[in-house]
Design a protein around this motif. Structure first.
Motif, mmCIF file in Angstrom:
data_model
loop_
_atom_site.group_PDB
_atom_site.id
_atom_site.type_symbol
_atom_site.label_atom_id
_atom_site.label_comp_id
_atom_site.label_asym_id
_atom_site.label_seq_id
_atom_site.Cartn_x
_atom_site.Cartn_y
_atom_site.Cartn_z
ATOM 1 N N ALA A 1 0.845 -1.187 -0.125
ATOM 2 C CA ALA A 1 0.222 -0.132 -0.349
ATOM 3 C C ALA A 1 1.155 1.105 -0.231
ATOM 4 C CB ALA A 1 -0.995 -0.069 1.715
ATOM 5 N N LEU A 2 0.164 1.813 -0.310
ATOM 6 C CA LEU A 2 1.068 3.906 -0.887
ATOM 7 C C LEU A 2 0.801 4.658 -0.328
ATOM 8 C CD1 LEU A 2 4.178 3.845 -1.800
ATOM 9 C CD2 LEU A 2 3.129 4.649 -4.496
ATOM 10 N N PRO A 3 1.276 5.601 0.632
ATOM 11 C CA PRO A 3 0.065 6.755 0.439
ATOM 12 C C PRO A 3 0.023 7.778 -0.334
ATOM 13 C CG PRO A 3 1.772 6.313 2.385
ATOM 14 C CD PRO A 3 1.778 4.887 1.597
ATOM 15 N N ARG A 4 -0.971 8.385 -0.423
ATOM 16 C CA ARG A 4 -0.404 10.013 -1.654
ATOM 17 C C ARG A 4 0.366 10.695 -0.563
ATOM 18 N NH1 ARG A 4 0.700 10.130 -5.879
ATOM 19 N NH2 ARG A 4 -0.650 9.216 -7.585
ATOM 20 N N VAL A 5 1.308 11.677 -1.107
ATOM 21 C CA VAL A 5 1.642 12.507 -0.062
ATOM 22 C C VAL A 5 1.442 13.978 -0.797
ATOM 23 C CG1 VAL A 5 4.257 13.217 -0.104
ATOM 24 C CG2 VAL A 5 3.437 10.462 0.198
ATOM 25 N N THR A 6 1.678 14.355 -0.168
ATOM 26 C CA THR A 6 1.444 15.714 -0.362
ATOM 27 C C THR A 6 2.322 16.884 0.064
ATOM 28 O OG1 THR A 6 -1.416 16.066 -0.807
ATOM 29 C CG2 THR A 6 -0.133 18.305 -0.327
ATOM 30 N N PHE A 7 3.150 17.136 -1.008
ATOM 31 C CA PHE A 7 4.109 18.209 -0.810
ATOM 32 C C PHE A 7 3.992 19.547 -0.648
ATOM 33 C CE2 PHE A 7 5.913 14.398 -3.485
ATOM 34 C CZ PHE A 7 7.068 13.938 -2.583
ATOM 35 N N LEU A 8 4.450 20.263 0.412
ATOM 36 C CA LEU A 8 4.791 20.781 1.704
ATOM 37 C C LEU A 8 5.540 21.607 1.107
ATOM 38 C CD1 LEU A 8 2.372 19.899 4.313
ATOM 39 C CD2 LEU A 8 1.009 20.704 2.297
ATOM 40 N N PRO A 9 5.698 22.623 0.384
ATOM 41 C CA PRO A 9 7.214 24.129 0.700
ATOM 42 C C PRO A 9 7.053 24.468 1.646
ATOM 43 C CG PRO A 9 5.678 23.562 -1.577
ATOM 44 C CD PRO A 9 5.043 23.247 -1.313
ATOM 45 N N VAL A 10 7.891 24.360 2.690
ATOM 46 C CA VAL A 10 8.799 25.278 3.884
ATOM 47 C C VAL A 10 9.986 26.333 3.532
ATOM 48 C CG1 VAL A 10 7.423 24.047 4.810
ATOM 49 C CG2 VAL A 10 9.698 23.191 4.825
ATOM 50 N N GLU A 11 10.063 27.087 4.541
ATOM 51 C CA GLU A 11 12.016 27.497 4.287
ATOM 52 C C GLU A 11 12.777 26.972 4.985
ATOM 53 O OE1 GLU A 11 12.448 29.792 2.304
ATOM 54 O OE2 GLU A 11 10.096 30.392 1.412
ATOM 55 N N THR A 12 12.132 26.280 6.073
ATOM 56 C CA THR A 12 13.065 25.588 7.031
ATOM 57 C C THR A 12 12.457 23.759 7.357
ATOM 58 O OG1 THR A 12 12.257 26.027 8.806
ATOM 59 C CG2 THR A 12 14.752 27.502 7.938
ATOM 60 N N LEU A 13 13.281 23.137 7.370
ATOM 61 C CA LEU A 13 12.645 21.770 7.679
ATOM 62 C C LEU A 13 13.000 21.453 10.033
ATOM 63 C CD1 LEU A 13 14.436 19.368 5.149
ATOM 64 C CD2 LEU A 13 11.553 20.254 5.565
ATOM 65 N N PRO A 14 12.528 21.091 9.749
ATOM 66 C CA PRO A 14 12.523 20.290 11.678
ATOM 67 C C PRO A 14 13.078 19.573 11.664
ATOM 68 C CG PRO A 14 10.370 18.773 10.366
ATOM 69 C CD PRO A 14 11.219 19.798 9.471
ATOM 70 N N ASP A 15 14.391 19.741 12.538
ATOM 71 C CA ASP A 15 15.762 18.819 13.494
ATOM 72 C C ASP A 15 15.419 17.699 14.040
ATOM 73 O OD1 ASP A 15 17.129 21.544 13.410
ATOM 74 O OD2 ASP A 15 16.467 21.735 15.378
ATOM 75 N N SER A 16 16.137 16.745 12.874
ATOM 76 C CA SER A 16 16.124 15.351 13.849
ATOM 77 C C SER A 16 17.288 14.616 14.111
ATOM 78 C CB SER A 16 15.650 14.509 12.578
ATOM 79 O OG SER A 16 17.404 14.683 11.948
ATOM 80 N N ALA A 17 17.659 13.498 14.681
ATOM 81 C CA ALA A 17 18.552 12.674 15.372
ATOM 82 C C ALA A 17 19.326 12.881 14.712
ATOM 83 C CB ALA A 17 17.841 12.169 15.834
ATOM 84 N N ARG A 18 19.221 12.864 12.821
ATOM 85 C CA ARG A 18 20.222 12.283 12.517
ATOM 86 C C ARG A 18 20.652 13.808 11.385
ATOM 87 N NH1 ARG A 18 19.895 8.502 6.804
ATOM 88 N NH2 ARG A 18 22.313 8.908 6.102
ATOM 89 N N GLY A 19 19.656 14.628 10.942
ATOM 90 C CA GLY A 19 19.990 16.183 10.922
ATOM 91 C C GLY A 19 20.420 15.541 9.139
ATOM 92 N N GLU A 20 21.661 16.278 8.904
ATOM 93 C CA GLU A 20 22.305 16.311 7.108
ATOM 94 C C GLU A 20 23.129 15.920 6.696
ATOM 95 O OE1 GLU A 20 22.920 20.364 5.738
ATOM 96 O OE2 GLU A 20 21.053 21.243 6.743
ATOM 97 N N GLY A 21 23.442 14.763 8.158
ATOM 98 C CA GLY A 21 24.321 13.173 7.959
ATOM 99 C C GLY A 21 23.863 12.287 6.523
#
Length: 149
Positions: free
Chosen positions: A116-136
């Motif tokens: 099963a594959l959900p339909r995704v809506t891409f939401l343009p933003v200026e910044t992304l939320p932080d995550s444990a991995r970051g940009e690694g």
């Protein structure tokens, strides 16, 4: 356990699951091929399916062919979209440096995984939320202790 999904199919060799609980159903070749080391070939399976909207099929390598013979599926996973109605073909690659590999009609050459594959809506933003991995990126998580590169 998830509900079963009906997938209409046209094929002389309907894909089957080798064992209960397997994720992939085996696809078999409908034609012969001879793959020298480093060669690739597109192999027909004779399988045509009609996936319901909201589903996708992935063509992936068989672990036994990879481990024993160095045979893999190029562009893996191959994506079969719900709207595609043509034959599913598998592009095999012989990664073995010394030995050729022969494919015969009826050989199990790949697996088909349907999800099963959900339909995704891409939401343009200026910044992304932080995550444990970051940009690694590749290799950013390091190596296990004792690994020598």
């Amino acid at each position: 356990m998830m509900d079963s999904v009906d997938v209409p199919i046209i094929s002389a060799h309907v894909p089957v699951y080798a064992h209960p609980g397997d994720a992939g159903a085996d696809l078999v070749a409908t034609e012969s091929a001879h793959l020298e080391p480093g060669e690739r070939a597109q192999i027909g399976t004779g399988v045509r399916i009609a996936l319901p909207d909201g589903y996708v099929a992935f063509v992936v390598p068989r672990s036994g062919l990879a481990a024993k013979h160095g045979i893999t599926v190029l562009n893996s996973p191959g994506t079969v979209d719900a709207g595609y109605r043509g034959e599913i073909k598998v592009t095999l690659l012989n990664t073995d440096a010394a030995n050729a590999f022969d494919v015969a009609p009826g050989d199990r050459i790949a697996q088909l995984i349907i999800m099963a594959l959900p339909r995704v809506t891409f939401l343009p933003v200026e910044t992304l939320p932080d995550s444990a991995r970051g940009e690694g990126g590749f290799g950013s998580t390091g190596y296990t202790t004792g690994h020598t590169a």
